[in-house]
Design an enzyme around this catalytic site. Structure first.
Site, mmCIF file in Angstrom:
data_model
loop_
_atom_site.group_PDB
_atom_site.id
_atom_site.type_symbol
_atom_site.label_atom_id
_atom_site.label_comp_id
_atom_site.label_asym_id
_atom_site.label_seq_id
_atom_site.Cartn_x
_atom_site.Cartn_y
_atom_site.Cartn_z
ATOM 1 N N GLY A 61 7.079 -15.558 -14.275
ATOM 2 C CA GLY A 61 7.575 -17.206 -14.356
ATOM 3 C C GLY A 61 7.543 -17.841 -15.820
ATOM 4 O O GLY A 61 7.263 -17.764 -16.785
ATOM 5 N N CYS A 88 4.815 -9.424 -16.624
ATOM 6 C CA CYS A 88 5.652 -10.515 -17.347
ATOM 7 C C CYS A 88 4.661 -12.086 -17.263
ATOM 8 O O CYS A 88 3.488 -11.522 -17.736
ATOM 9 C CB CYS A 88 6.938 -11.525 -17.099
ATOM 10 S SG CYS A 88 8.186 -11.958 -17.813
ATOM 11 N N TYR A 89 4.565 -13.386 -17.389
ATOM 12 C CA TYR A 89 4.081 -14.108 -16.985
ATOM 13 C C TYR A 89 2.140 -13.519 -16.242
ATOM 14 O O TYR A 89 1.340 -14.816 -16.998
ATOM 15 C CB TYR A 89 4.301 -15.321 -16.591
ATOM 16 C CG TYR A 89 3.736 -17.033 -16.629
ATOM 17 C CD1 TYR A 89 3.257 -17.549 -17.681
ATOM 18 C CD2 TYR A 89 2.580 -17.178 -15.312
ATOM 19 C CE1 TYR A 89 1.991 -18.972 -17.424
ATOM 20 C CE2 TYR A 89 2.492 -18.342 -15.248
ATOM 21 C CZ TYR A 89 1.653 -19.014 -16.676
ATOM 22 O OH TYR A 89 0.742 -19.812 -16.943
ATOM 23 N N HIS A 177 9.784 -5.777 -16.804
ATOM 24 C CA HIS A 177 9.968 -5.847 -15.236
ATOM 25 C C HIS A 177 10.318 -4.863 -14.671
ATOM 26 O O HIS A 177 11.712 -4.161 -14.575
ATOM 27 C CB HIS A 177 11.263 -7.020 -14.690
ATOM 28 C CG HIS A 177 10.769 -8.583 -15.211
ATOM 29 N ND1 HIS A 177 9.958 -9.430 -14.816
ATOM 30 C CD2 HIS A 177 10.923 -9.364 -16.998
ATOM 31 C CE1 HIS A 177 10.035 -10.497 -15.234
ATOM 32 N NE2 HIS A 177 10.448 -10.523 -16.329
ATOM 33 N N GLU A 179 10.713 -4.199 -11.842
ATOM 34 C CA GLU A 179 11.434 -4.787 -10.120
ATOM 35 C C GLU A 179 12.847 -4.439 -10.562
ATOM 36 O O GLU A 179 13.480 -4.828 -9.639
ATOM 37 C CB GLU A 179 10.483 -5.881 -9.931
ATOM 38 C CG GLU A 179 11.537 -6.917 -10.415
ATOM 39 C CD GLU A 179 10.176 -7.608 -11.996
ATOM 40 O OE1 GLU A 179 9.495 -6.852 -11.936
ATOM 41 O OE2 GLU A 179 10.674 -8.575 -11.905
ATOM 42 N N ASP A 235 24.127 -11.845 10.182
ATOM 43 C CA ASP A 235 22.562 -12.787 10.152
ATOM 44 C C ASP A 235 22.363 -13.115 11.217
ATOM 45 O O ASP A 235 21.103 -13.420 12.252
ATOM 46 C CB ASP A 235 22.810 -13.877 8.730
ATOM 47 C CG ASP A 235 23.425 -13.282 8.081
ATOM 48 O OD1 ASP A 235 22.974 -11.644 7.579
ATOM 49 O OD2 ASP A 235 23.807 -13.891 6.716
ATOM 50 N N LYS A 374 20.175 -8.915 2.214
ATOM 51 C CA LYS A 374 21.542 -8.106 3.016
ATOM 52 C C LYS A 374 21.625 -7.305 4.056
ATOM 53 O O LYS A 374 21.496 -6.479 5.197
ATOM 54 C CB LYS A 374 22.839 -8.671 2.430
ATOM 55 C CG LYS A 374 24.002 -8.413 4.039
ATOM 56 C CD LYS A 374 24.089 -9.556 4.682
ATOM 57 C CE LYS A 374 25.925 -9.807 5.549
ATOM 58 N NZ LYS A 374 25.670 -11.877 5.841
#
Ligand code: XMP
Length: 518
Positions: A61, A88-89, A177, A179, A235, A374
């Site tokens: 963040g 991270c944060y 990170h 991710e 969608d 998606k």
């Protein structure tokens, strides 16, 4: 709190501290076949434990642990007795909790981007990974020293505590990170943590997502009724089928045919949903109304506004005539969600056909795909039995062919464009190129040129082929379609579509151009 949230499933709660990457973390956790829910970073320990997670992830963040107004975690989360992974944060929050704020300081040299990470010793988090890795860093603060009880698991040149773990408690922190795709073995690290540290079994899948979504829709809608605007796009299709599974005939779908669709699209959409999927579909042929409203208009922005405005009016009129509905189903997916965090007010998909409903039509939104990307939506759709042809069709803009017939839109130009467009699609499919391309279509510019066909001079329209590769439509490159395929497309269009005597291929990327021409 409902049963839904108190069932102690294999669940991770992701506490969102305003990270750019929160949804990406959720997605990676899903890729590891573990269910996750995102909650605001400042949720209380009580609110969190009401959701019965087996583990917590604290995201990154923009905050700094020594700024008073930074979003902070409830200290009680560290007493819940469940594993925590700070990223991270989130890593700095763990350090500040166990070692005090002084254990976190501003980095003397900020690290952004690819950084070489050196592993120190062995730990289940890095099981099976090489000793040095490239990871993605993006931080201004860092943990200077591990708090008491923690040991350093990895470091980089600028970050002495790039990863740490508590010796007795199940607490982990990483400064980088895992991710993001740029981190080598990032997914392996998350998998190691989920399976090796927390002990998840990885039994969650898209079927579980569907079951869960259905339960949630039932809980939200109760005994109410819902309305859904079908566009033919993936969608709205997946959302409608999912909501139909949850509430059956209390869902009514409205399909507005504005006459600006691709060849045979309107018929295909309504027939499929009504016949194959048993949905209650009301189809409105409003093509004349749209054409009338567009008559004499050639400015792109005005055309867009007219289509948007008419769409809302037609949808609104139809909804009114169908009776009262409590909910509006929207096919919002994660990239459409403008606001970050969960629990904020719902955002109407601004790019979407149903965007900007009039005040009196405000209904609560049901957005079952809000957290999905998606490709995940496509997997849910496949699981629901929606055919490939609908799931993998190229994206199509809300204003439809009105932004592909440049200048004034007329019925004749639309017919010409539809024929040419269908040929392009057929040939890309025949050459097995359709799925490698993000979007392909034909544009009909407002211009004529001279040609010669047989012995006759012609003065006719040009068809421009546009095909791009892209990840997310934010940037795009023109697709390198083999000239042999372009050749077939051009010949077929000239021979089969009256009124076209020239075919061009657009070789501009985005930027500087946009994907659409208007
Ligand atoms: P551009 O042309 O801006 O388009 O590069 C990016 C992507 O968005 C689609 N697009 C729209 N989609 N309503 C939509 O639902 C719209 O008004 C709209 N305008 C552009 C475009 O087809 C491409 O995929």
């Amino acid at each position: 709190m409902s049963d839904l949230h108190t069932t102690p499933e294999e669940k991770v709660v992701i506490l969102d501290f305003g990270a750019q990457y929160s949804q990406l973390i959720a997605r990676r956790v899903r890729e590891c076949k573990v269910y996750s829910e995102i909650m605001p970073g400042n949720s209380t320990a009580e609110e969190i434990s009401a959701r019965s997670p087996r583990a917590l992830i604290l995201t990154g963040g923009p905050g700094s642990v020594y700024t008073e107004d930074a979003l902070s975690a409830d200290e009680g989360i560290f007493e819940l007795g469940i594993p925590v992974l700070g990223i991270c944060y989130g890593h700095q929050l763990i350090a500040a909790h166990y070692g005090g704020r002084e254990s976190v300081g501003p980095a003397s040299r900020r690290e952004y981007g690819r950084t070489s990470l050196e592993l120190v010793g062995e730990d289940p988090l890095f099981e099976g990974l090489p000793g040095t890795l490239d990871v993605w860093m993006s931080h201004g603060d860092l943990v200077d020293e591990p708090p008491a009880g923690f040991r350093v698991l990895a470091r980089s040149e600028g970050t002495p505590v790039a990863a740490m773990a508590h010796s007795e408690l199940p607490m982990y922190g990483v400064q980088f990170h895992p991710e993001v795709g740029h981190t080598d073995h990032g997914l392996d690290m998350l998998r190691n943590w989920l399976y090796g540290v927390v002990g998840f079994s990885g039994s969650w899948n898209m079927k579980s997502f569907i079951e869960h979504a259905i339960e949630e829709i039932r809980e939200q809608v109760g005994s109410g009724s819902a309305l859904c605007g079908l566009s033919g796009g993936v969608d709205s299709a997946v959302s409608a089928v999912l909501v139909h599974r949850a509430i059956g005939d209390r869902l009514t779908c409205v399909f507005v045919d504005h006459g600006l669709l691709r060849k045979d699209e309107g018929k295909a959409v309504t027939e499929f949903f009504a016949r194959e999927m048993d949905l209650n579909v009301v189809s409105v042929d409003a093509s004349e109304r749209f054409l009338g409203a567009l008559a004499g208009v050639s400015d792109p922005e005005r055309k867009r506004k007219i289509v948007g405005r008419e769409f809302i009016s037609v949808f609104d009129e139809e909804a009114q005539s169908l009776g009262e509905f409590d909910f509006l189903v929207q096919g919002t997916i994660y990239p459409d969600v403008v606001e970050s965090g969960v629990g904020g007010s719902a955002v109407i998909k601004s790019h979407h056909n149903v965007g900007g409903l009039p005040e009196e039509m405000r209904m609560d939104l049901v957005e079952p795909l809000r957290e999905l990307f998606k490709d995940e939506v496509r997997r849910v759709g496949a699981e629901l039995g929606i055919p490939e042809a609908i799931l993998t069709r190229h994206p199509f803009p809300g204003p439809g062919l009105a932004v592909r017939v440049l200048g004034e839109v007329t019925a004749a130009k639309l017919d010409t464009l539809r024929e040419a467009d269908a040929i392009f699609e057929q040939e890309l499919r025949a050459a097995d190129l359709y799925h490698d391309i993000w979007q392909s279509f034909v544009v009909l510019p407002d211009m004529m040129s001279v040609g010669v066909m047989g012995d006759q001079r012609t003065y006719a329209a040009t068809a421009v082929l546009r095909a791009v590769t892209s990840e997310d439509a934010m940037t795009a490159d023109w697709a390198r379609i083999p000239s042999s395929v372009l050749d077939i497309v051009a010949r077929r269009i000239i021979n089969e579509v009256p009124g076209i005597n020239r075919v061009a291929y657009d070789i501009t990327s985005k930027p500087p151009a946009t994907i659409e021409w208007e």
